[in-house]
Enzyme design. Sequence first.
Site, mmCIF file in Angstrom:
data_model
loop_
_atom_site.group_PDB
_atom_site.id
_atom_site.type_symbol
_atom_site.label_atom_id
_atom_site.label_comp_id
_atom_site.label_asym_id
_atom_site.label_seq_id
_atom_site.Cartn_x
_atom_site.Cartn_y
_atom_site.Cartn_z
ATOM 1 N N GLY A 146 0.846 -1.188 0.000
ATOM 2 C CA GLY A 146 0.000 0.000 0.000
ATOM 3 C C GLY A 146 0.880 1.237 0.000
ATOM 4 O O GLY A 146 2.015 1.220 -0.491
ATOM 5 N N HIS A 275 7.595 -0.153 18.663
ATOM 6 C CA HIS A 275 6.516 0.398 17.842
ATOM 7 C C HIS A 275 6.747 1.895 17.603
ATOM 8 O O HIS A 275 5.897 2.743 17.884
ATOM 9 C CB HIS A 275 5.156 0.162 18.496
ATOM 10 C CG HIS A 275 4.028 0.158 17.506
ATOM 11 N ND1 HIS A 275 2.902 -0.611 17.658
ATOM 12 C CD2 HIS A 275 3.842 0.834 16.331
ATOM 13 C CE1 HIS A 275 2.067 -0.405 16.648
ATOM 14 N NE2 HIS A 275 2.626 0.471 15.824
ATOM 15 N N GLY A 277 7.552 3.352 14.609
ATOM 16 C CA GLY A 277 7.458 3.780 13.220
ATOM 17 C C GLY A 277 6.719 5.088 13.028
ATOM 18 O O GLY A 277 7.121 5.928 12.223
#
Length: 313
Positions: A146, A275, A277
């Site tokens: 995506g 986590h 990102g």
Amino acid sequence: MTADVWLPIPPDEIEGLPEGPAYRHWDGQETYPADPADCAFYVVPYMKPSGIGVRPLPEMRSVQVVQTLSAGIDHVEPGLKHLPAGVRLCNARGVHEASTAELTLALILASLRGIPDFVRAQDRGEWLGGFRPALADRTVLIVGYGSIGAAIEDRLVPFEVAPVVRVARSARTTERGPVHPLTELPALLPRADVVILSTPLTEATRGLVDAEFLARMKDGALLVNVARGPVVDTKALLAELESGRLTAALDVTDPEPLPPGHPLWHAPGIVVSPHAGGPTSAFLPRAKRLLVGQLSRFVNREPLRNVILTTGA
């Protein structure tokens, strides 16, 4: 129009919000800023423990839009059954691509070039020389192509990888080349030196990376997960790491947060980030631009962007 809009960012800190709605600030506190039944546009608090963002949904009987500030919507899906039909669920496409792609490259390079080993050696005052794998000339497989997967490829290009192989739910063609369907993964995995997971968490992708998936990866390959922890079978991954056959770089884990003493912390050949990102300096300006744009469309009754689903449809 008059409607309540719940924002996790104080409205006076967002320049350009359209006039009309009554803006309420709620970032997951125990007390609501107003009656949830009057909320028409709900922006889900970002990076909160599981369950907080969906807590007001059963009372939101007038809500028309639920907007996440994350790319994934899996944390909101359990609450959708409480909503009336016709509610649009929108994600934060355009907010996290750059930061997540940056971290993906950082994790790959840190793992291949041995940066954690260098840091530990520095702590010991040890000069740790020797040859390390390069990213150049490696075959990279992106599972989940995506907007984030495409942003990752954008950043891979200068590193002279050869080639990038793309996989998504269904086949299509892009300017950079073909995107293979998930059904072709078994044939593609043995070719890849680096396998990057950037797919959403759905029933089709939960546990996608199981023992069979990992067994098809070539010896010495690196698995990078910037998707969601449950995409990977943790027990199966641990077995491959402990054997030394594969390495891994994980920004997301199952369970998450990773508890103290969990074997993933100390597995050989692994790099773990918490986590990280999305939450960077790039997040807030992009999130504010997204909200101003979406709310302007909402007030002016124009089509919203990033609509993932409509309840009852």
